[in-house]
Design a protein around this motif. Structure first.
Motif, PDB file in Angstrom:
ATOM      1  N   ILE A  40       0.838  -1.201   0.000  1.00 55.95           N
ATOM      2  CA  ILE A  40       0.000   0.000   0.000  1.00 55.95           C
ATOM      3  C   ILE A  40       0.872   1.249   0.000  1.00 55.95           C
ATOM      4  CG2 ILE A  40      -1.599   1.339   1.428  1.00 55.95           C
ATOM      5  CD1 ILE A  40      -2.881  -1.360   2.220  1.00 55.95           C
ATOM      6  N   ASP A  41       1.945   1.241   0.795  1.00 59.96           N
ATOM      7  CA  ASP A  41       2.859   2.389   0.828  1.00 59.96           C
ATOM      8  C   ASP A  41       3.527   2.605  -0.526  1.00 59.96           C
ATOM      9  OD1 ASP A  41       2.276   2.931   3.456  1.00 59.96           O
ATOM     10  OD2 ASP A  41       4.076   1.930   4.262  1.00 59.96           O
ATOM     11  N   ARG A  42       3.957   1.522  -1.147  1.00 54.21           N
ATOM     12  CA  ARG A  42       4.614   1.613  -2.460  1.00 54.21           C
ATOM     13  C   ARG A  42       3.643   2.178  -3.503  1.00 54.21           C
ATOM     14  NH1 ARG A  42       5.402  -3.640  -3.823  1.00 54.21           N
ATOM     15  NH2 ARG A  42       6.686  -3.840  -1.976  1.00 54.21           N
ATOM     16  N   GLU A  43       2.391   1.719  -3.473  1.00 54.49           N
ATOM     17  CA  GLU A  43       1.390   2.211  -4.416  1.00 54.49           C
ATOM     18  C   GLU A  43       1.095   3.695  -4.174  1.00 54.49           C
ATOM     19  OE1 GLU A  43      -3.306   1.416  -5.542  1.00 54.49           O
ATOM     20  OE2 GLU A  43      -2.226  -0.018  -4.288  1.00 54.49           O
ATOM     21  N   TYR A  44       1.026   4.105  -2.918  1.00 49.88           N
ATOM     22  CA  TYR A  44       0.766   5.508  -2.580  1.00 49.88           C
ATOM     23  C   TYR A  44       1.910   6.404  -3.058  1.00 49.88           C
ATOM     24  CZ  TYR A  44      -0.279   9.649   0.188  1.00 49.88           C
ATOM     25  OH  TYR A  44      -0.543  10.929   0.584  1.00 49.88           O
ATOM     26  N   GLU A  45       3.151   5.968  -2.847  1.00 46.43           N
ATOM     27  CA  GLU A  45       4.302   6.749  -3.297  1.00 46.43           C
ATOM     28  C   GLU A  45       4.333   6.856  -4.816  1.00 46.43           C
ATOM     29  OE1 GLU A  45       7.726   4.942  -1.565  1.00 46.43           O
ATOM     30  OE2 GLU A  45       7.196   5.601   0.469  1.00 46.43           O
ATOM     31  N   HIS A  46       3.938   5.773  -5.505  1.00 49.08           N
ATOM     32  CA  HIS A  46       3.893   5.805  -6.962  1.00 49.08           C
ATOM     33  C   HIS A  46       2.849   6.812  -7.444  1.00 49.08           C
ATOM     34  CE1 HIS A  46       4.142   4.431 -11.081  1.00 49.08           C
ATOM     35  NE2 HIS A  46       2.849   4.202 -11.087  1.00 49.08           N
ATOM     36  N   LYS A  47       1.693   6.832  -6.797  1.00 48.66           N
ATOM     37  CA  LYS A  47       0.657   7.787  -7.169  1.00 48.66           C
ATOM     38  C   LYS A  47       1.096   9.217  -6.899  1.00 48.66           C
ATOM     39  CE  LYS A  47      -3.342   4.783  -6.653  1.00 48.66           C
ATOM     40  NZ  LYS A  47      -4.591   4.531  -5.916  1.00 48.66           N
ATOM     41  N   GLN A  48       1.791   9.441  -5.786  1.00 45.63           N
ATOM     42  CA  GLN A  48       2.306  10.782  -5.492  1.00 45.63           C
ATOM     43  C   GLN A  48       3.293  11.227  -6.560  1.00 45.63           C
ATOM     44  OE1 GLN A  48       3.942  10.585  -1.513  1.00 45.63           O
ATOM     45  NE2 GLN A  48       2.309  11.919  -0.766  1.00 45.63           N
ATOM     46  N   LYS A  49       4.148  10.320  -6.991  1.00 47.07           N
ATOM     47  CA  LYS A  49       5.128  10.649  -8.026  1.00 47.07           C
ATOM     48  C   LYS A  49       4.420  11.014  -9.330  1.00 47.07           C
ATOM     49  CE  LYS A  49       9.087   8.727 -10.474  1.00 47.07           C
ATOM     50  NZ  LYS A  49       9.875   7.519 -10.711  1.00 47.07           N
ATOM     51  N   LEU A  50       3.397  10.267  -9.695  1.00 43.94           N
ATOM     52  CA  LEU A  50       2.646  10.564 -10.909  1.00 43.94           C
ATOM     53  C   LEU A  50       1.943  11.916 -10.813  1.00 43.94           C
ATOM     54  CD1 LEU A  50       1.057   7.103 -11.778  1.00 43.94           C
ATOM     55  CD2 LEU A  50       2.962   8.248 -12.909  1.00 43.94           C
ATOM     56  N   ILE A  51       1.403  12.229  -9.648  1.00 41.17           N
ATOM     57  CA  ILE A  51       0.733  13.520  -9.457  1.00 41.17           C
ATOM     58  C   ILE A  51       1.732  14.656  -9.585  1.00 41.17           C
ATOM     59  CG2 ILE A  51      -0.413  14.965  -7.726  1.00 41.17           C
ATOM     60  CD1 ILE A  51      -1.844  12.387  -6.776  1.00 41.17           C
ATOM     61  N   GLN A  52       2.915  14.505  -8.993  1.00 44.86           N
ATOM     62  CA  GLN A  52       3.941  15.550  -9.095  1.00 44.86           C
ATOM     63  C   GLN A  52       4.382  15.738 -10.546  1.00 44.86           C
ATOM     64  OE1 GLN A  52       4.923  17.687  -6.826  1.00 44.86           O
ATOM     65  NE2 GLN A  52       3.522  16.754  -5.373  1.00 44.86           N
ATOM     66  N   GLN A  53       4.523  14.650 -11.289  1.00 44.36           N
ATOM     67  CA  GLN A  53       4.895  14.755 -12.692  1.00 44.36           C
ATOM     68  C   GLN A  53       3.800  15.460 -13.487  1.00 44.36           C
ATOM     69  OE1 GLN A  53       5.650  10.750 -13.949  1.00 44.36           O
ATOM     70  NE2 GLN A  53       7.772  10.766 -13.227  1.00 44.36           N
ATOM     71  N   ALA A  54       2.548  15.131 -13.202  1.00 45.01           N
ATOM     72  CA  ALA A  54       1.437  15.765 -13.905  1.00 45.01           C
ATOM     73  C   ALA A  54       1.374  17.262 -13.596  1.00 45.01           C
ATOM     74  CB  ALA A  54       0.119  15.090 -13.528  1.00 45.01           C
ATOM     75  N   LYS A  55       1.615  17.630 -12.335  1.00 43.80           N
ATOM     76  CA  LYS A  55       1.623  19.044 -11.966  1.00 43.80           C
ATOM     77  C   LYS A  55       2.733  19.789 -12.688  1.00 43.80           C
ATOM     78  CE  LYS A  55      -0.491  18.840  -7.383  1.00 43.80           C
ATOM     79  NZ  LYS A  55      -0.280  19.060  -5.946  1.00 43.80           N
ATOM     80  N   ALA A  56       3.907  19.168 -12.786  1.00 41.96           N
ATOM     81  CA  ALA A  56       5.026  19.806 -13.473  1.00 41.96           C
ATOM     82  C   ALA A  56       4.727  19.979 -14.958  1.00 41.96           C
ATOM     83  CB  ALA A  56       6.293  18.991 -13.277  1.00 41.96           C
ATOM     84  N   GLU A  57       4.146  18.966 -15.585  1.00 42.36           N
ATOM     85  CA  GLU A  57       3.792  19.067 -17.000  1.00 42.36           C
ATOM     86  C   GLU A  57       2.711  20.120 -17.219  1.00 42.36           C
ATOM     87  OE1 GLU A  57       5.116  17.639 -19.737  1.00 42.36           O
ATOM     88  OE2 GLU A  57       6.659  16.851 -18.401  1.00 42.36           O
ATOM     89  N   TYR A  58       1.755  20.189 -16.319  1.00 42.36           N
ATOM     90  CA  TYR A  58       0.690  21.185 -16.440  1.00 42.36           C
ATOM     91  C   TYR A  58       1.259  22.593 -16.310  1.00 42.36           C
ATOM     92  CZ  TYR A  58      -3.587  23.778 -15.517  1.00 42.36           C
ATOM     93  OH  TYR A  58      -4.602  24.688 -15.567  1.00 42.36           O
ATOM     94  N   ALA A  59       2.143  22.776 -15.332  1.00 40.66           N
ATOM     95  CA  ALA A  59       2.755  24.097 -15.154  1.00 40.66           C
ATOM     96  C   ALA A  59       3.585  24.470 -16.379  1.00 40.66           C
ATOM     97  CB  ALA A  59       3.619  24.111 -13.903  1.00 40.66           C
ATOM     98  N   LYS A  60       4.265  23.486 -16.948  1.00 37.06           N
ATOM     99  CA  LYS A  60       5.076  23.744 -18.133  1.00 37.06           C
ATOM    100  C   LYS A  60       4.197  24.100 -19.333  1.00 37.06           C
ATOM    101  CE  LYS A  60       8.331  20.741 -18.607  1.00 37.06           C
ATOM    102  NZ  LYS A  60       9.090  19.547 -19.017  1.00 37.06           N
ATOM    103  N   SER A  61       3.049  23.450 -19.446  1.00 34.05           N
ATOM    104  CA  SER A  61       2.170  23.713 -20.589  1.00 34.05           C
ATOM    105  C   SER A  61       1.429  25.039 -20.453  1.00 34.05           C
ATOM    106  CB  SER A  61       1.162  22.581 -20.755  1.00 34.05           C
ATOM    107  OG  SER A  61       0.206  22.624 -19.709  1.00 34.05           O
ATOM    108  N   LYS A  62       1.308  25.545 -19.248  1.00 38.62           N
ATOM    109  CA  LYS A  62       0.571  26.795 -19.037  1.00 38.62           C
ATOM    110  C   LYS A  62       1.452  28.037 -19.091  1.00 38.62           C
ATOM    111  CE  LYS A  62      -3.451  25.203 -18.778  1.00 38.62           C
ATOM    112  NZ  LYS A  62      -4.408  25.526 -19.821  1.00 38.62           N
ATOM    113  N   LEU A  63       2.751  27.886 -19.381  1.00 40.49           N
ATOM    114  CA  LEU A  63       3.608  29.054 -19.522  1.00 40.49           C
ATOM    115  C   LEU A  63       3.200  29.829 -20.768  1.00 40.49           C
ATOM    116  CD1 LEU A  63       7.197  27.771 -18.740  1.00 40.49           C
ATOM    117  CD2 LEU A  63       5.830  29.316 -17.384  1.00 40.49           C
ATOM    118  N   PRO A  64       3.137  31.150 -20.708  1.00 35.67           N
ATOM    119  CA  PRO A  64       2.810  31.930 -21.896  1.00 35.67           C
ATOM    120  C   PRO A  64       3.889  31.755 -22.967  1.00 35.67           C
ATOM    121  CG  PRO A  64       2.814  33.311 -19.924  1.00 35.67           C
ATOM    122  CD  PRO A  64       3.281  31.957 -19.530  1.00 35.67           C
ATOM    123  N   ALA A  65       3.476  31.839 -24.223  1.00 36.31           N
ATOM    124  CA  ALA A  65       4.409  31.606 -25.320  1.00 36.31           C
ATOM    125  C   ALA A  65       5.521  32.640 -25.335  1.00 36.31           C
ATOM    126  CB  ALA A  65       3.670  31.617 -26.649  1.00 36.31           C
ATOM    127  N   GLY A  66       5.235  33.865 -24.971  1.00 40.21           N
ATOM    128  CA  GLY A  66       6.240  34.917 -24.987  1.00 40.21           C
ATOM    129  C   GLY A  66       7.244  34.791 -23.867  1.00 40.21           C
TER     130      GLY A  66
END
Length: 94
Positions: free
Chosen positions: A37-63
């Motif tokens: 259960i701990d391993r699965e929770y840590e994996h989900k946290q890692k995926l959430i952090q990656q998704a947040k980073a990708e979202y932040a990267k995609s929301k940067l203005p083009a300029g």
């Protein structure tokens, strides 16, 4: 032939061994479940952090992006975007 006292001792030892085995097996399987259960929770946290980073990267203005894909960090540049810079700093600090 063994006496009655010896037979009682043998059966008591057998019963105690069986009960200890059941207890120990339950303890081991519970520890394995908690670890899974701990391993699965840590994996989900890692995926959430990656998704947040990708979202932040995609929301940067083009300029606000430079040719190499980074952001402009020079506040004297006319294309400097404070919000994009703060978003990148916040993402790096997480």
């Amino acid at each position: 032939m063994a006496s009655t006292g010896v037979n009682i001792l043998r059966w008591s030892a057998l019963g105690a061994g069986v009960l200890y085995g059941v207890y120990h097996q339950a303890k081991l399987s519970t520890a394995a479940k908690v670890t899974a259960i701990d391993r699965e929770y840590e994996h989900k946290q890692k995926l959430i952090q990656q998704a947040k980073a990708e979202y932040a990267k995609s929301k940067l203005p083009a300029g606000a992006k430079t040719a190499d894909g980074g952001i402009i960090t020079d506040p004297n540049d006319s294309r400097f975007d404070l919000e994009a810079y703060l978003n990148v700093v916040a993402a790096e600090n997480k």
